[in-house]
Design a protein around this motif. Structure first.
Motif, short mmCIF file in Angstrom:
data_model
loop_
_atom_site.label_atom_id
_atom_site.label_comp_id
_atom_site.label_asym_id
_atom_site.label_seq_id
_atom_site.Cartn_x
_atom_site.Cartn_y
_atom_site.Cartn_z
N UNK A 30 0.86 -1.18 0.00
CA UNK A 30 0.00 0.00 0.00
C UNK A 30 0.89 1.23 0.00
N UNK A 31 0.80 2.05 -1.05
CA UNK A 31 1.61 3.26 -1.18
C UNK A 31 0.68 4.46 -1.11
N UNK A 32 1.01 5.42 -0.27
CA UNK A 32 0.24 6.66 -0.16
C UNK A 32 1.15 7.82 -0.53
N UNK A 33 0.74 8.60 -1.54
CA UNK A 33 1.52 9.76 -1.97
C UNK A 33 0.61 10.77 -2.65
N UNK A 34 0.96 12.04 -2.55
CA UNK A 34 0.23 13.09 -3.24
C UNK A 34 0.95 13.48 -4.53
N UNK A 35 2.02 12.77 -4.87
CA UNK A 35 2.82 13.08 -6.05
C UNK A 35 2.10 12.61 -7.32
N UNK A 36 1.53 13.55 -8.06
CA UNK A 36 0.76 13.25 -9.27
C UNK A 36 1.49 12.43 -10.32
N UNK A 64 13.60 -2.60 0.70
CA UNK A 64 13.30 -3.30 -0.55
C UNK A 64 12.20 -4.32 -0.32
N UNK A 65 11.36 -4.46 -1.32
CA UNK A 65 10.25 -5.42 -1.28
C UNK A 65 10.51 -6.47 -2.34
N UNK A 66 10.76 -7.69 -1.91
CA UNK A 66 11.01 -8.77 -2.86
C UNK A 66 9.74 -9.20 -3.55
N UNK A 67 9.89 -9.88 -4.64
CA UNK A 67 8.74 -10.40 -5.35
C UNK A 67 8.36 -9.58 -6.56
N UNK A 68 7.28 -10.00 -7.18
CA UNK A 68 6.77 -9.31 -8.36
C UNK A 68 5.35 -8.86 -8.07
N UNK A 69 4.98 -7.70 -8.60
CA UNK A 69 3.69 -7.10 -8.27
C UNK A 69 2.97 -6.60 -9.51
N UNK A 70 1.64 -6.59 -9.41
CA UNK A 70 0.78 -5.96 -10.41
C UNK A 70 0.11 -4.77 -9.73
N UNK A 71 -0.17 -3.73 -10.49
CA UNK A 71 -0.87 -2.57 -9.93
C UNK A 71 -2.35 -2.92 -9.87
N UNK A 72 -2.89 -2.98 -8.67
CA UNK A 72 -4.30 -3.27 -8.47
C UNK A 72 -5.12 -2.00 -8.61
N UNK A 73 -4.61 -0.89 -8.04
CA UNK A 73 -5.30 0.39 -8.15
C UNK A 73 -4.30 1.53 -8.02
N UNK A 74 -4.64 2.65 -8.65
CA UNK A 74 -3.85 3.89 -8.56
C UNK A 74 -4.83 5.04 -8.67
N UNK A 75 -5.43 5.37 -7.53
CA UNK A 75 -6.48 6.39 -7.50
C UNK A 75 -6.23 7.36 -6.36
N UNK A 76 -6.67 8.59 -6.59
CA UNK A 76 -6.51 9.65 -5.59
C UNK A 76 -5.05 9.68 -5.12
N UNK A 77 -4.81 9.42 -3.86
CA UNK A 77 -3.45 9.44 -3.32
C UNK A 77 -3.01 8.05 -2.86
#
Length: 87
Positions: A30-36, A64-77
């Motif tokens: 879970x990433x939280x950022x206001x960087x557009x 560092x976070x090991x593994x491979x990831x898919x973007x599930x959502x990228x909305x708001x912040x």
């Protein structure tokens, strides 16, 4: 899920100075950022169904976070990455 603040975020060959927070659980990252531009970058990855790896967050400490990831959502912040499961 412990939350850590960051000032730089990177994966694969992409890197950006951005502030926010990041936390990890078995469900994903879970990433939280206001960087557009960072949010837009992850929106493109989601649309292209790109699998990312080598996820790193920096703020004086290298996290560092090991593994491979898919973007599930990228909305708001909020950006949420789920573990990649090959189909």
């Amino acid at each position: 899920m412990e939350t850590v603040n960051f000032t730089r975020l990177s994966h694969d060959k992409w890197e950006r100075a951005a502030t926010g927070s990041i936390s990890y659980s078995s469900k994903g990252v879970d990433i939280r950022t206001a960087d557009g531009p960072t949010i837009d970058h992850f929106r493109v990855l989601r649309a292209d169904k790109t699998v990312i790896s080598n996820l790193t967050a920096l703020d004086g400490t290298y996290l560092a976070f090991g593994g491979r990831y898919e973007v599930d959502s990228a909305e708001d912040e909020r950006i949420f990455l789920r573990p990649y499961r090959s189909r």
